[in-house]
Scaffold this motif. Sequence first.
Motif, PDB file in Angstrom:
ATOM      1  N   ALA A   1     -85.865 -68.513  10.306  1.00  0.00           N
ATOM      2  CA  ALA A   1     -86.700 -69.707  10.441  1.00  0.00           C
ATOM      3  C   ALA A   1     -87.477 -69.668  11.757  1.00  0.00           C
ATOM      4  O   ALA A   1     -88.664 -70.010  11.797  1.00  0.00           O
ATOM      5  CB  ALA A   1     -85.834 -70.967  10.376  1.00  0.00           C
ATOM      6  N   TYR A   2     -86.821 -69.242  12.828  1.00  0.00           N
ATOM      7  CA  TYR A   2     -87.495 -69.145  14.119  1.00  0.00           C
ATOM      8  C   TYR A   2     -88.623 -68.117  14.060  1.00  0.00           C
ATOM      9  O   TYR A   2     -89.731 -68.371  14.538  1.00  0.00           O
ATOM     10  CB  TYR A   2     -86.496 -68.771  15.223  1.00  0.00           C
ATOM     11  CG  TYR A   2     -87.132 -68.667  16.580  1.00  0.00           C
ATOM     12  CD1 TYR A   2     -87.337 -69.806  17.356  1.00  0.00           C
ATOM     13  CD2 TYR A   2     -87.560 -67.450  17.083  1.00  0.00           C
ATOM     14  CE1 TYR A   2     -87.930 -69.727  18.596  1.00  0.00           C
ATOM     15  CE2 TYR A   2     -88.163 -67.359  18.329  1.00  0.00           C
ATOM     16  CZ  TYR A   2     -88.344 -68.497  19.075  1.00  0.00           C
ATOM     17  OH  TYR A   2     -88.947 -68.419  20.302  1.00  0.00           O
TER      18      TYR A   2
ATOM     19  N   GLY B   1     -91.521 -69.551  12.111  1.00  0.00           N
ATOM     20  CA  GLY B   1     -92.205 -70.572  12.910  1.00  0.00           C
ATOM     21  C   GLY B   1     -93.018 -69.962  14.031  1.00  0.00           C
ATOM     22  O   GLY B   1     -94.131 -70.409  14.314  1.00  0.00           O
TER      23      GLY B   1
ATOM     24  N   VAL C   1     -96.229 -68.591  12.622  1.00  0.00           N
ATOM     25  CA  VAL C   1     -97.196 -69.665  12.367  1.00  0.00           C
ATOM     26  C   VAL C   1     -97.795 -70.159  13.685  1.00  0.00           C
ATOM     27  O   VAL C   1     -99.006 -70.359  13.794  1.00  0.00           O
ATOM     28  CB  VAL C   1     -96.526 -70.831  11.601  1.00  0.00           C
ATOM     29  CG1 VAL C   1     -97.425 -72.052  11.562  1.00  0.00           C
ATOM     30  CG2 VAL C   1     -96.144 -70.385  10.201  1.00  0.00           C
ATOM     31  N   TYR C   2     -96.956 -70.334  14.688  1.00  0.00           N
ATOM     32  CA  TYR C   2     -97.434 -70.795  15.995  1.00  0.00           C
ATOM     33  C   TYR C   2     -98.430 -69.808  16.585  1.00  0.00           C
ATOM     34  O   TYR C   2     -99.494 -70.203  17.065  1.00  0.00           O
ATOM     35  CB  TYR C   2     -96.259 -71.003  16.943  1.00  0.00           C
ATOM     36  CG  TYR C   2     -96.686 -71.337  18.345  1.00  0.00           C
ATOM     37  CD1 TYR C   2     -97.207 -72.588  18.652  1.00  0.00           C
ATOM     38  CD2 TYR C   2     -96.586 -70.399  19.359  1.00  0.00           C
ATOM     39  CE1 TYR C   2     -97.612 -72.902  19.940  1.00  0.00           C
ATOM     40  CE2 TYR C   2     -96.990 -70.700  20.655  1.00  0.00           C
ATOM     41  CZ  TYR C   2     -97.505 -71.950  20.932  1.00  0.00           C
ATOM     42  OH  TYR C   2     -97.906 -72.254  22.200  1.00  0.00           O
TER      43      TYR C   2
ATOM     44  N   MET D   1     -95.006 -78.422  18.923  1.00  0.00           N
ATOM     45  CA  MET D   1     -95.111 -77.052  18.443  1.00  0.00           C
ATOM     46  C   MET D   1     -95.025 -76.058  19.602  1.00  0.00           C
ATOM     47  O   MET D   1     -94.330 -75.054  19.518  1.00  0.00           O
ATOM     48  CB  MET D   1     -96.410 -76.859  17.668  1.00  0.00           C
ATOM     49  CG  MET D   1     -96.480 -75.584  16.903  1.00  0.00           C
ATOM     50  SD  MET D   1     -97.977 -75.574  15.896  1.00  0.00           S
ATOM     51  CE  MET D   1     -97.513 -74.393  14.671  1.00  0.00           C
TER      52      MET D   1
END
Length: 82
Positions: free
Chosen positions: A36-37, A40, A43-44, A66
């Motif tokens: 998940a990290y 994320g 995406v960031y 974010m």
Amino acid sequence: MRQDIELFEALYPILLSLTQLQELVDDTSVAVGSEAYAAGLMVYNYAKVSGALQNRNMNESDRYEMSKMFIRSYSQEWAAAW
């Protein structure tokens, strides 16, 4: 005393099974959290490169939330890995 020993002997295999199950759950939790990290972070980084984080349509609190999740630098990540 004999009953206590019998009860202990009866419970011990259950304790071992529960301990093994707990280790599997912990390992799964760590793996899922890591995935998940990583997702994320991807995406960031995409949002950062594309300029979406500077987009006026994104409110300030969302931008802050974010960015604070991924505040570490790559050098810190490499140092932590070693």
